[in-house]
Motif scaffolding. Structure first.
Motif, PDB file in Angstrom:
ATOM      1  N   MET A   1      41.403  29.469  42.954  1.00  0.00           N
ATOM      2  CA  MET A   1      41.760  30.086  41.685  1.00  0.00           C
ATOM      3  C   MET A   1      41.641  31.604  41.801  1.00  0.00           C
ATOM      4  O   MET A   1      40.761  32.113  42.471  1.00  0.00           O
ATOM      5  CB  MET A   1      40.840  29.596  40.565  1.00  0.00           C
ATOM      6  N   SER A   2      42.514  32.279  41.105  1.00  0.00           N
ATOM      7  CA  SER A   2      42.464  33.737  41.129  1.00  0.00           C
ATOM      8  C   SER A   2      41.378  34.237  40.185  1.00  0.00           C
ATOM      9  O   SER A   2      40.899  33.521  39.309  1.00  0.00           O
ATOM     10  CB  SER A   2      43.818  34.298  40.720  1.00  0.00           C
ATOM     11  N   ALA A   3      41.005  35.489  40.363  1.00  0.00           N
ATOM     12  CA  ALA A   3      39.973  36.088  39.508  1.00  0.00           C
ATOM     13  C   ALA A   3      40.415  36.098  38.049  1.00  0.00           C
ATOM     14  O   ALA A   3      39.597  35.862  37.150  1.00  0.00           O
ATOM     15  CB  ALA A   3      39.658  37.500  39.994  1.00  0.00           C
ATOM     16  N   SER A   4      41.700  36.338  37.782  1.00  0.00           N
ATOM     17  CA  SER A   4      42.167  36.357  36.394  1.00  0.00           C
ATOM     18  C   SER A   4      42.080  34.967  35.769  1.00  0.00           C
ATOM     19  O   SER A   4      41.740  34.831  34.591  1.00  0.00           O
ATOM     20  CB  SER A   4      43.586  36.901  36.296  1.00  0.00           C
ATOM     21  N   LEU A   5      42.349  33.942  36.555  1.00  0.00           N
ATOM     22  CA  LEU A   5      42.231  32.576  36.057  1.00  0.00           C
ATOM     23  C   LEU A   5      40.770  32.246  35.763  1.00  0.00           C
ATOM     24  O   LEU A   5      40.458  31.627  34.742  1.00  0.00           O
ATOM     25  CB  LEU A   5      42.817  31.595  37.071  1.00  0.00           C
ATOM     26  N   ASP A   6      39.870  32.686  36.633  1.00  0.00           N
ATOM     27  CA  ASP A   6      38.434  32.488  36.382  1.00  0.00           C
ATOM     28  C   ASP A   6      38.021  33.168  35.080  1.00  0.00           C
ATOM     29  O   ASP A   6      37.260  32.605  34.287  1.00  0.00           O
ATOM     30  CB  ASP A   6      37.594  33.066  37.528  1.00  0.00           C
ATOM     31  N   THR A   7      38.531  34.362  34.841  1.00  0.00           N
ATOM     32  CA  THR A   7      38.198  35.114  33.631  1.00  0.00           C
ATOM     33  C   THR A   7      38.719  34.406  32.385  1.00  0.00           C
ATOM     34  O   THR A   7      38.025  34.324  31.371  1.00  0.00           O
ATOM     35  CB  THR A   7      38.773  36.545  33.713  1.00  0.00           C
ATOM     36  N   VAL A   8      39.927  33.860  32.455  1.00  0.00           N
ATOM     37  CA  VAL A   8      40.495  33.130  31.316  1.00  0.00           C
ATOM     38  C   VAL A   8      39.664  31.894  31.018  1.00  0.00           C
ATOM     39  O   VAL A   8      39.280  31.644  29.868  1.00  0.00           O
ATOM     40  CB  VAL A   8      41.977  32.766  31.571  1.00  0.00           C
ATOM     41  N   PHE A   9      39.350  31.104  32.052  1.00  0.00           N
ATOM     42  CA  PHE A   9      38.553  29.893  31.822  1.00  0.00           C
ATOM     43  C   PHE A   9      37.154  30.229  31.320  1.00  0.00           C
ATOM     44  O   PHE A   9      36.610  29.527  30.470  1.00  0.00           O
ATOM     45  CB  PHE A   9      38.492  29.021  33.073  1.00  0.00           C
ATOM     46  N   ALA A  10      36.564  31.294  31.809  1.00  0.00           N
ATOM     47  CA  ALA A  10      35.238  31.703  31.324  1.00  0.00           C
ATOM     48  C   ALA A  10      35.320  32.081  29.845  1.00  0.00           C
ATOM     49  O   ALA A  10      34.433  31.730  29.060  1.00  0.00           O
ATOM     50  CB  ALA A  10      34.706  32.870  32.147  1.00  0.00           C
ATOM     51  N   ALA A  11      36.378  32.772  29.458  1.00  0.00           N
ATOM     52  CA  ALA A  11      36.543  33.146  28.054  1.00  0.00           C
ATOM     53  C   ALA A  11      36.759  31.910  27.188  1.00  0.00           C
ATOM     54  O   ALA A  11      36.237  31.826  26.072  1.00  0.00           O
ATOM     55  CB  ALA A  11      37.719  34.118  27.906  1.00  0.00           C
ATOM     56  N   LEU A  12      37.505  30.945  27.697  1.00  0.00           N
ATOM     57  CA  LEU A  12      37.791  29.730  26.936  1.00  0.00           C
ATOM     58  C   LEU A  12      36.606  28.768  26.879  1.00  0.00           C
ATOM     59  O   LEU A  12      36.614  27.828  26.080  1.00  0.00           O
ATOM     60  CB  LEU A  12      38.999  29.009  27.540  1.00  0.00           C
ATOM     61  N   ALA A  13      35.601  29.001  27.685  1.00  0.00           N
ATOM     62  CA  ALA A  13      34.460  28.085  27.745  1.00  0.00           C
ATOM     63  C   ALA A  13      33.595  28.123  26.492  1.00  0.00           C
ATOM     64  O   ALA A  13      32.856  27.187  26.226  1.00  0.00           O
ATOM     65  CB  ALA A  13      33.600  28.413  28.968  1.00  0.00           C
ATOM     66  N   ASP A  14      33.717  29.173  25.706  1.00  0.00           N
ATOM     67  CA  ASP A  14      32.855  29.324  24.529  1.00  0.00           C
ATOM     68  C   ASP A  14      33.565  28.817  23.272  1.00  0.00           C
ATOM     69  O   ASP A  14      34.703  29.223  23.005  1.00  0.00           O
ATOM     70  CB  ASP A  14      32.484  30.793  24.352  1.00  0.00           C
ATOM     71  N   PRO A  15      32.917  27.957  22.482  1.00  0.00           N
ATOM     72  CA  PRO A  15      33.574  27.416  21.282  1.00  0.00           C
ATOM     73  C   PRO A  15      33.907  28.479  20.229  1.00  0.00           C
ATOM     74  O   PRO A  15      34.919  28.339  19.526  1.00  0.00           O
ATOM     75  CB  PRO A  15      32.578  26.389  20.746  1.00  0.00           C
ATOM     76  N   THR A  16      33.112  29.513  20.121  1.00  0.00           N
ATOM     77  CA  THR A  16      33.421  30.588  19.158  1.00  0.00           C
ATOM     78  C   THR A  16      34.712  31.284  19.564  1.00  0.00           C
ATOM     79  O   THR A  16      35.582  31.545  18.722  1.00  0.00           O
ATOM     80  CB  THR A  16      32.264  31.605  19.082  1.00  0.00           C
ATOM     81  N   ARG A  17      34.867  31.561  20.846  1.00  0.00           N
ATOM     82  CA  ARG A  17      36.088  32.237  21.306  1.00  0.00           C
ATOM     83  C   ARG A  17      37.310  31.333  21.143  1.00  0.00           C
ATOM     84  O   ARG A  17      38.389  31.806  20.771  1.00  0.00           O
ATOM     85  CB  ARG A  17      35.914  32.719  22.740  1.00  0.00           C
ATOM     86  N   ARG A  18      37.144  30.037  21.392  1.00  0.00           N
ATOM     87  CA  ARG A  18      38.274  29.119  21.169  1.00  0.00           C
ATOM     88  C   ARG A  18      38.647  29.088  19.685  1.00  0.00           C
ATOM     89  O   ARG A  18      39.832  29.062  19.335  1.00  0.00           O
ATOM     90  CB  ARG A  18      37.943  27.720  21.681  1.00  0.00           C
ATOM     91  N   ALA A  19      37.645  29.114  18.808  1.00  0.00           N
ATOM     92  CA  ALA A  19      37.921  29.125  17.368  1.00  0.00           C
ATOM     93  C   ALA A  19      38.659  30.406  16.971  1.00  0.00           C
ATOM     94  O   ALA A  19      39.592  30.365  16.151  1.00  0.00           O
ATOM     95  CB  ALA A  19      36.615  28.992  16.581  1.00  0.00           C
ATOM     96  N   ILE A  20      38.272  31.515  17.546  1.00  0.00           N
ATOM     97  CA  ILE A  20      38.949  32.792  17.267  1.00  0.00           C
ATOM     98  C   ILE A  20      40.408  32.708  17.695  1.00  0.00           C
ATOM     99  O   ILE A  20      41.319  33.115  16.951  1.00  0.00           O
ATOM    100  CB  ILE A  20      38.226  33.964  17.963  1.00  0.00           C
ATOM    101  N   LEU A  21      40.669  32.170  18.870  1.00  0.00           N
ATOM    102  CA  LEU A  21      42.052  32.041  19.333  1.00  0.00           C
ATOM    103  C   LEU A  21      42.865  31.151  18.398  1.00  0.00           C
ATOM    104  O   LEU A  21      44.023  31.444  18.099  1.00  0.00           O
ATOM    105  CB  LEU A  21      42.084  31.487  20.763  1.00  0.00           C
ATOM    106  N   THR A  22      42.251  30.082  17.921  1.00  0.00           N
ATOM    107  CA  THR A  22      42.936  29.192  16.983  1.00  0.00           C
ATOM    108  C   THR A  22      43.285  29.933  15.701  1.00  0.00           C
ATOM    109  O   THR A  22      44.389  29.782  15.161  1.00  0.00           O
ATOM    110  CB  THR A  22      42.058  27.960  16.679  1.00  0.00           C
TER     111      THR A  22
END
Length: 111
Positions: A1-22
């Motif tokens: 996986m690329s570093a940018s993909l790691d960063t995206v998955f790390a950001a998506l790992a948090d439920p608060t951040r997923r709620a914000i995206l929603t």
């Protein structure tokens, strides 16, 4: 996986951040409006927004005195393409799995 993909998955790992995206799926939002439904400080929300911004999942811009957040859906493209690689597997059928567990464990054990 690329570093940018790691960063995206790390950001998506948090439920608060997923709620914000929603929330941002609907429309651009002011930072204060993003923070409103959460029981945390504005500083804590700002940290979540910084992580989402670094991952490229949102953009933030100042409009007058107000800082706005906007969803950047293209940032999830690489993650989506990576996950689609697993599409050749059969989906798990939860109803069938539950019936199997009931047979194996005995009726009524699954609450």
């Amino acid at each position: 996986m690329s570093a940018s993909l790691d960063t995206v998955f790390a950001a998506l790992a948090d439920p608060t951040r997923r709620a914000i995206l929603t929330m941002l799926l609907e429309d651009d939002m002011a930072v204060t409006d993003v923070a409103e439904p959460f029981e945390m400080s504005l500083a804590a929300i700002s940290k979540h927004l910084s992580i989402l911004t670094r991952a490229g999942l949102i953009a933030q811009e100042k409009r007058g005195r107000v800082k706005w957040c906007k969803l950047q859906p293209d940032a999830m493209r690489e993650a989506s393409v990576w996950m689609q690689g697993f599409g050749q597997f059969e989906p798990i059928h939860l109803d069938a799995f539950e019936r199997f567990l009931e047979r194996e464990l005995g009726e009524g054990d699954l609450g």
